[in-house]
Design a protein around this motif. Structure first.
Motif, PDB file in Angstrom:
ATOM      1  N   ASP A 171     -49.859  26.883 -40.552  1.00 11.03           N
ATOM      2  CA  ASP A 171     -49.309  25.699 -39.906  1.00 11.03           C
ATOM      3  C   ASP A 171     -47.987  25.392 -40.607  1.00 11.03           C
ATOM      4  OD1 ASP A 171     -48.731  23.281 -38.752  1.00 11.03           O
ATOM      5  OD2 ASP A 171     -50.676  22.382 -39.172  1.00 11.03           O
TER       6      ASP A 171
ATOM      7  N   GLY B  91     -56.673  26.228 -28.789  1.00  8.82           N
ATOM      8  CA  GLY B  91     -57.079  25.810 -30.120  1.00  8.82           C
ATOM      9  C   GLY B  91     -58.430  26.282 -30.615  1.00  8.82           C
TER      10      GLY B  91
ATOM     11  N   ASP C 274     -49.536  27.502 -30.471  1.00  9.37           N
ATOM     12  CA  ASP C 274     -48.161  27.367 -29.978  1.00  9.37           C
ATOM     13  C   ASP C 274     -47.345  28.610 -30.306  1.00  9.37           C
ATOM     14  OD1 ASP C 274     -48.706  24.766 -29.044  1.00  9.37           O
ATOM     15  OD2 ASP C 274     -48.247  23.918 -31.020  1.00  9.37           O
TER      16      ASP C 274
ATOM     17  N   LYS D 196     -48.378  24.923 -34.527  1.00  6.25           N
ATOM     18  CA  LYS D 196     -49.727  25.435 -34.712  1.00  6.25           C
ATOM     19  C   LYS D 196     -49.837  26.882 -34.224  1.00  6.25           C
ATOM     20  CE  LYS D 196     -52.071  21.037 -34.414  1.00  6.25           C
ATOM     21  NZ  LYS D 196     -53.183  20.304 -33.825  1.00  6.25           N
TER      22      LYS D 196
END
Length: 104
Positions: free
Chosen positions: A64, A38, A5, A2
């Motif tokens: 993604d 997030g 990350d 993601k």
């Protein structure tokens, strides 16, 4: 992987602590922490990331990895010229530029 990350991985290449980047971006640490957990990012933040890490491909950062992405060979789009062809092209462009300047 993601966005958050990838961002975390990217930040570790240049900074030891998130607070260092928050200071560099002149932003509140808690806001940066929210992005890392997030929360949707702002365009302003993304612009700062682009300027701080110009070597990063935004497609890689924003997509993604689970999405189906067409992988193409970027070399297939490049016109490969030899040195003589490059020089010829530059000479033609210079001649054209001189004629345009002469008209003014």
């Amino acid at each position: 992987m993601k966005f958050e990350d990838k961002l975390r991985q990217l930040i570790k290449t240049k900074y030891n602590r998130l607070s260092d980047l928050a200071e560099k971006f002149d932003m509140n640490y808690s806001q940066l922490s929210q992005y890392m957990n997030g929360k949707k990012i702002s365009i302003e933040f993304l612009t700062k990331v682009i300027h701080e890490f110009p070597e990063v491909d935004l497609n890689w950062l924003l997509r993604d990895d689970k999405e189906n992405v067409v992988q193409e060979d970027p070399v297939s789009y490049k016109a490969i010229l030899d040195n003589d062809q490059i020089i010829d092209k530059i000479e033609k462009l210079l001649i054209d530029l001189k004629s345009q300047l002469a008209k003014k």
